[in-house]
Design a protein around this motif. Structure first.
Motif, PDB file in Angstrom:
ATOM      1  N   UNK A   1      14.466  -0.243  -4.164  1.00  0.00           N
ATOM      2  CA  UNK A   1      13.656  -0.408  -5.367  1.00  0.00           C
ATOM      3  C   UNK A   1      13.091  -1.818  -5.408  1.00  0.00           C
ATOM      4  N   UNK A   2      12.012  -1.970  -6.159  1.00  0.00           N
ATOM      5  CA  UNK A   2      11.368  -3.277  -6.278  1.00  0.00           C
ATOM      6  C   UNK A   2      10.799  -3.419  -7.673  1.00  0.00           C
ATOM      7  N   UNK A   3      10.824  -4.631  -8.170  1.00  0.00           N
ATOM      8  CA  UNK A   3      10.150  -4.951  -9.426  1.00  0.00           C
ATOM      9  C   UNK A   3       8.763  -5.447  -9.045  1.00  0.00           C
ATOM     10  N   UNK A   4       7.743  -4.811  -9.613  1.00  0.00           N
ATOM     11  CA  UNK A   4       6.366  -5.132  -9.253  1.00  0.00           C
ATOM     12  C   UNK A   4       5.574  -5.526 -10.489  1.00  0.00           C
ATOM     13  N   UNK A   5       4.513  -6.265 -10.268  1.00  0.00           N
ATOM     14  CA  UNK A   5       3.581  -6.612 -11.334  1.00  0.00           C
ATOM     15  C   UNK A   5       2.595  -5.461 -11.485  1.00  0.00           C
ATOM     16  N   UNK A   6       2.365  -5.009 -12.723  1.00  0.00           N
ATOM     17  CA  UNK A   6       1.456  -3.890 -12.972  1.00  0.00           C
ATOM     18  C   UNK A   6       0.437  -4.268 -14.039  1.00  0.00           C
ATOM     19  N   UNK A   7      -0.702  -3.606 -13.979  1.00  0.00           N
ATOM     20  CA  UNK A   7      -1.777  -3.778 -14.960  1.00  0.00           C
ATOM     21  C   UNK A   7      -2.364  -2.404 -15.249  1.00  0.00           C
ATOM     22  N   UNK A   8      -3.008  -2.286 -16.425  1.00  0.00           N
ATOM     23  CA  UNK A   8      -3.720  -1.048 -16.726  1.00  0.00           C
ATOM     24  C   UNK A   8      -5.135  -1.366 -17.175  1.00  0.00           C
ATOM     25  N   UNK A   9      -6.048  -0.480 -16.844  1.00  0.00           N
ATOM     26  CA  UNK A   9      -7.451  -0.687 -17.187  1.00  0.00           C
ATOM     27  C   UNK A   9      -7.748  -0.187 -18.598  1.00  0.00           C
ATOM     28  N   UNK A  10      -7.025   0.831 -19.051  1.00  0.00           N
ATOM     29  CA  UNK A  10      -7.270   1.398 -20.377  1.00  0.00           C
ATOM     30  C   UNK A  10      -6.404   0.772 -21.448  1.00  0.00           C
ATOM     31  N   UNK A  11      -6.257   1.512 -22.557  1.00  0.00           N
ATOM     32  CA  UNK A  11      -5.439   1.037 -23.670  1.00  0.00           C
ATOM     33  C   UNK A  11      -4.308   2.014 -23.956  1.00  0.00           C
ATOM     34  N   UNK A  12      -3.842   2.692 -22.906  1.00  0.00           N
ATOM     35  CA  UNK A  12      -2.740   3.626 -23.077  1.00  0.00           C
ATOM     36  C   UNK A  12      -1.479   2.867 -23.465  1.00  0.00           C
TER      37      UNK A  12
ATOM     38  N   UNK B   1       0.821  -1.204   0.000  1.00  0.00           N
ATOM     39  CA  UNK B   1       0.000   0.000   0.000  1.00  0.00           C
ATOM     40  C   UNK B   1       0.859   1.259   0.000  1.00  0.00           C
ATOM     41  N   UNK B   2       2.086   1.163   0.501  1.00  0.00           N
ATOM     42  CA  UNK B   2       2.988   2.314   0.506  1.00  0.00           C
ATOM     43  C   UNK B   2       3.382   2.748  -0.894  1.00  0.00           C
ATOM     44  N   UNK B   3       3.296   1.854  -1.886  1.00  0.00           N
ATOM     45  CA  UNK B   3       3.662   2.194  -3.264  1.00  0.00           C
ATOM     46  C   UNK B   3       2.588   3.018  -3.971  1.00  0.00           C
ATOM     47  N   UNK B   4       1.355   2.953  -3.493  1.00  0.00           N
ATOM     48  CA  UNK B   4       0.265   3.691  -4.148  1.00  0.00           C
ATOM     49  C   UNK B   4       0.556   5.189  -4.061  1.00  0.00           C
ATOM     50  N   UNK B   5       0.475   5.848  -5.220  1.00  0.00           N
ATOM     51  CA  UNK B   5       0.764   7.280  -5.299  1.00  0.00           C
ATOM     52  C   UNK B   5       2.164   7.566  -5.809  1.00  0.00           C
ATOM     53  N   UNK B   6       3.016   6.548  -5.892  1.00  0.00           N
ATOM     54  CA  UNK B   6       4.371   6.732  -6.404  1.00  0.00           C
ATOM     55  C   UNK B   6       4.403   6.492  -7.911  1.00  0.00           C
ATOM     56  N   UNK B   7       5.450   6.984  -8.547  1.00  0.00           N
ATOM     57  CA  UNK B   7       5.645   6.688  -9.963  1.00  0.00           C
ATOM     58  C   UNK B   7       6.552   5.478 -10.098  1.00  0.00           C
ATOM     59  N   UNK B   8       6.449   4.832 -11.237  1.00  0.00           N
ATOM     60  CA  UNK B   8       7.277   3.671 -11.531  1.00  0.00           C
ATOM     61  C   UNK B   8       7.720   3.748 -12.984  1.00  0.00           C
TER      62      UNK B   8
ATOM     63  N   UNK C   1       8.581   3.917 -20.000  1.00  0.00           N
ATOM     64  CA  UNK C   1       7.505   4.862 -19.730  1.00  0.00           C
ATOM     65  C   UNK C   1       7.332   5.033 -18.224  1.00  0.00           C
ATOM     66  N   UNK C   2       7.147   6.279 -17.792  1.00  0.00           N
ATOM     67  CA  UNK C   2       6.884   6.552 -16.380  1.00  0.00           C
ATOM     68  C   UNK C   2       5.381   6.472 -16.165  1.00  0.00           C
ATOM     69  N   UNK C   3       4.985   5.698 -15.172  1.00  0.00           N
ATOM     70  CA  UNK C   3       3.566   5.510 -14.870  1.00  0.00           C
ATOM     71  C   UNK C   3       3.310   5.814 -13.404  1.00  0.00           C
ATOM     72  N   UNK C   4       2.067   6.125 -13.103  1.00  0.00           N
ATOM     73  CA  UNK C   4       1.644   6.399 -11.735  1.00  0.00           C
ATOM     74  C   UNK C   4       0.903   5.187 -11.190  1.00  0.00           C
ATOM     75  N   UNK C   5       1.286   4.751 -10.003  1.00  0.00           N
ATOM     76  CA  UNK C   5       0.590   3.641  -9.331  1.00  0.00           C
ATOM     77  C   UNK C   5      -0.600   4.247  -8.590  1.00  0.00           C
ATOM     78  N   UNK C   6      -1.814   3.853  -8.970  1.00  0.00           N
ATOM     79  CA  UNK C   6      -2.979   4.455  -8.319  1.00  0.00           C
ATOM     80  C   UNK C   6      -3.800   3.490  -7.474  1.00  0.00           C
ATOM     81  N   UNK C   7      -3.502   2.184  -7.545  1.00  0.00           N
ATOM     82  CA  UNK C   7      -4.243   1.240  -6.708  1.00  0.00           C
ATOM     83  C   UNK C   7      -3.469  -0.070  -6.640  1.00  0.00           C
ATOM     84  N   UNK C   8      -3.805  -0.882  -5.646  1.00  0.00           N
ATOM     85  CA  UNK C   8      -3.191  -2.195  -5.481  1.00  0.00           C
ATOM     86  C   UNK C   8      -4.302  -3.234  -5.418  1.00  0.00           C
ATOM     87  N   UNK C   9      -4.055  -4.377  -6.035  1.00  0.00           N
ATOM     88  CA  UNK C   9      -4.983  -5.501  -5.965  1.00  0.00           C
ATOM     89  C   UNK C   9      -4.316  -6.580  -5.126  1.00  0.00           C
ATOM     90  N   UNK C  10      -4.666  -6.660  -3.811  1.00  0.00           N
ATOM     91  CA  UNK C  10      -3.974  -7.612  -2.942  1.00  0.00           C
ATOM     92  C   UNK C  10      -4.220  -9.071  -3.319  1.00  0.00           C
TER      93      UNK C  10
END
Length: 174
Positions: free
Chosen positions: A131-142, A101-108, A148-157
């Protein structure tokens, strides 16, 4: 201070000193887990229960030889500590999820060729500099690709991944 209680008395003193230091200095324990709860809590529970069991058994041992009491105390303390660990697991926050949850709001920075709703990895830097390598997903088609720099806006536990969106879109939305 007599047998068999004397076997666990030094350990109980160490446990008490440990918790006085932790409470007075506001220290945080980042050690491993035993049966799903932090090791210091489990060990403290085990030692206190074993000490009490030897104290009680030493007083009321009856026809049982005195040397049997420490063995019985260890078994009894392990069983009771395990039974107490079950509700403690539910009350204590999970270490990995709490840090996620601490990663939410950070860029990656995206590290894979693409990010979809089912695939992607990124590197994130925590506030402490690690630093950490994390699994990421996106809801859109960006277009999220390596670098690419992305913003982490939520976590799926449950899925153990983070939802991201391009950082430039996030800035425009603000």
């Amino acid at each position: 201070m007599s047998f068999p209680t004397v076997l666990f008395t030094p350990l109980l003193v160490l446990v008490i000193i440990y918790w006085v230091v932790v409470i007075s200095l506001g220290a945080d324990f980042e050690s491993g887990a035993v049966l799903g709860i932090p090791a210091p809590i489990y060990i403290s529970l085990f030692v206190a229960l074993a000490w009490f069991a030897t104290l009680s058994g030493g007083e009321w041992h009856g026809p049982v030889p005195l040397w049997v009491i420490p063995i019985a105390a260890i078994v009894l303390a392990a069983v009771i500590a395990r039974l107490l660990a079950i509700p403690l697991q539910r009350m204590l926050p999970d270490g990995p999820d709490a840090s996620r949850a601490d990663f939410v709001g950070l860029t990656c920075v995206i590290r894979t060729g693409r990010v979809t709703d089912a695939f992607g990895q990124a590197e994130v830097h925590a506030a402490d500099g690690s630093s950490a390598i994390i699994q990421v997903r996106q809801a859109g088609r960006d277009e999220l690709h390596a670098g690419t720099v992305a913003l982490i806006y939520d976590v799926d536990p449950e899925g153990e991944f983070f939802w991201v969106l391009p950082a430039d879109i996030a800035r425009k939305g603000l």
